[in-house]
Design an enzyme around this catalytic site. Sequence first.
Site, mmCIF file in Angstrom:
data_model
loop_
_atom_site.group_PDB
_atom_site.id
_atom_site.type_symbol
_atom_site.label_atom_id
_atom_site.label_comp_id
_atom_site.label_asym_id
_atom_site.label_seq_id
_atom_site.Cartn_x
_atom_site.Cartn_y
_atom_site.Cartn_z
ATOM 1 C CG ASN A 47 -8.320 -1.456 -5.500
ATOM 2 O OD1 ASN A 47 -6.857 -2.295 -5.149
ATOM 3 N ND2 ASN A 47 -8.273 -0.955 -4.397
ATOM 4 C CG ASP A 65 -2.433 1.194 0.908
ATOM 5 O OD1 ASP A 65 -2.034 1.494 0.203
ATOM 6 O OD2 ASP A 65 -2.646 1.373 2.193
HETATM 7 C C1 IPE Z 1 -5.888 -2.431 -0.166
HETATM 8 O O1 IPE Z 1 -5.581 -1.450 -0.239
HETATM 9 C C2 IPE Z 1 -5.713 -3.304 -2.219
HETATM 10 C C3 IPE Z 1 -4.184 -3.326 -2.002
HETATM 11 C C4 IPE Z 1 -2.912 -3.014 -1.782
HETATM 12 C C5 IPE Z 1 -3.875 -4.019 -3.531
HETATM 13 P P1 IPE Z 1 -6.023 -0.330 -0.934
HETATM 14 O O2 IPE Z 1 -5.544 1.205 -0.029
HETATM 15 O O3 IPE Z 1 -7.316 -0.338 -1.487
HETATM 16 O O4 IPE Z 1 -7.125 -0.068 1.395
HETATM 17 P P2 IPE Z 1 -7.785 0.847 1.465
HETATM 18 O O5 IPE Z 1 -8.954 1.461 0.716
HETATM 19 O O6 IPE Z 1 -6.819 2.044 2.011
HETATM 20 O O7 IPE Z 1 -8.763 -0.093 3.100
HETATM 21 C C1 IPE Z 2 -2.124 -0.094 -3.324
HETATM 22 O O1 IPE Z 2 -1.503 1.716 -3.425
HETATM 23 C C2 IPE Z 2 -2.316 -0.370 -4.905
HETATM 24 C C3 IPE Z 2 -3.626 -0.807 -5.194
HETATM 25 C C4 IPE Z 2 -4.678 -0.882 -4.433
HETATM 26 C C5 IPE Z 2 -3.533 -1.048 -5.886
HETATM 27 P P1 IPE Z 2 -2.271 2.929 -3.749
HETATM 28 O O2 IPE Z 2 -2.717 3.037 -4.467
HETATM 29 O O3 IPE Z 2 -4.154 2.070 -2.502
HETATM 30 O O4 IPE Z 2 -1.935 3.413 -2.645
HETATM 31 P P2 IPE Z 2 -1.932 4.711 -1.464
HETATM 32 O O5 IPE Z 2 -3.084 4.515 -0.198
HETATM 33 O O6 IPE Z 2 -3.536 5.589 -2.141
HETATM 34 O O7 IPE Z 2 -1.269 6.102 -1.251
HETATM 35 MG MG MG Z 3 -3.980 2.478 -0.451
#
Ligand code: IPE
Ligand code: IPE
Ligand code: MG
Length: 238
Positions: free
Chosen positions: A61, A13
């Site tokens: 997502n 993340d």
């Molecule tokens: C969890 O991260 C999913 C992945 C890392 C693929 P998100 O960024 O989607 O999760 P939330 O929305 O902060 O809970």
């Molecule tokens: C994790 O990074 C990757 C996916 C969830 C696909 P994020 O895209 O959630 O990054 P933040 O949380 O917005 O920084």
């Molecule tokens: Mg995230």
Amino acid sequence: MAGLPQHIAIIMDGNGRWAELRGIPRTEGHRRGSERAKQIIEAARELGIKNLTLYAFSVENWQRPLDEVFTLMELLKNYLNAERDNMKRQGIRFMTIGNRDMLPGDILTLIKETEDATKDGKAMNLILCLSYGGRDEIIRAVRKLLKEKIDPESLNEDNFKNYLDTDGIPDPDLLIRTSGERRLSNFLIYQSAYAELYFTETLWPDFTKEEFLEAIQDYQKRQRRFGRVLESLRCIKS
Ligand code: IPE
Ligand code: IPE
Ligand code: MG
């Protein structure tokens, strides 16, 4: 003390914030994140980790803007095309878990090709979570059970696991989440019941091999009790 984890699961993340901090598009953060994933996969294999699960794309997502979803799918395609032969050489067995019905056809074909090409890999299982959600996985498992008209009395924790996407993979010992969030976000919610959790403020594109090693060392200092008391654990070991 815990030894080397058999299974490490990572919630990668912070790609978006990494990019936003630099005033560049979130998609660039995802590109850097996929490079980081490649390094951590290599590091895990070198360390002798037998199972590595990476949360790449959750069912939730799909609700992100279309261009971000598109970039993530393109990155995945590039990754699989570029790394398939390398994974095979390195003895990495690639597999995915998640809701396949929601994935586009070209990605599905590429996944199947990569799974097939790497199926004899013995060094490490690389389990990529794509369109994955823990609740969705449990519901799909229950559906399978009902369709098979399983005798309710025969169901137990061991055979229920066979219906999950992770059938045959041991539960994660260590679960790492980068970017400072302290939640599971629907990740391996059944399998992580006794995982050791490791949270770091580091954003995923900045998560180095050294920090990965620190997480493992931190895990190795922990005492896993699984509800027992120390005395009974000593009896089991001896
Ligand atoms: C969890 O991260 C999913 C992945 C890392 C693929 P998100 O960024 O989607 O999760 P939330 O929305 O902060 O809970
Ligand atoms: C994790 O990074 C990757 C996916 C969830 C696909 P994020 O895209 O959630 O990054 P933040 O949380 O917005 O920084
Ligand atoms: Mg995230």
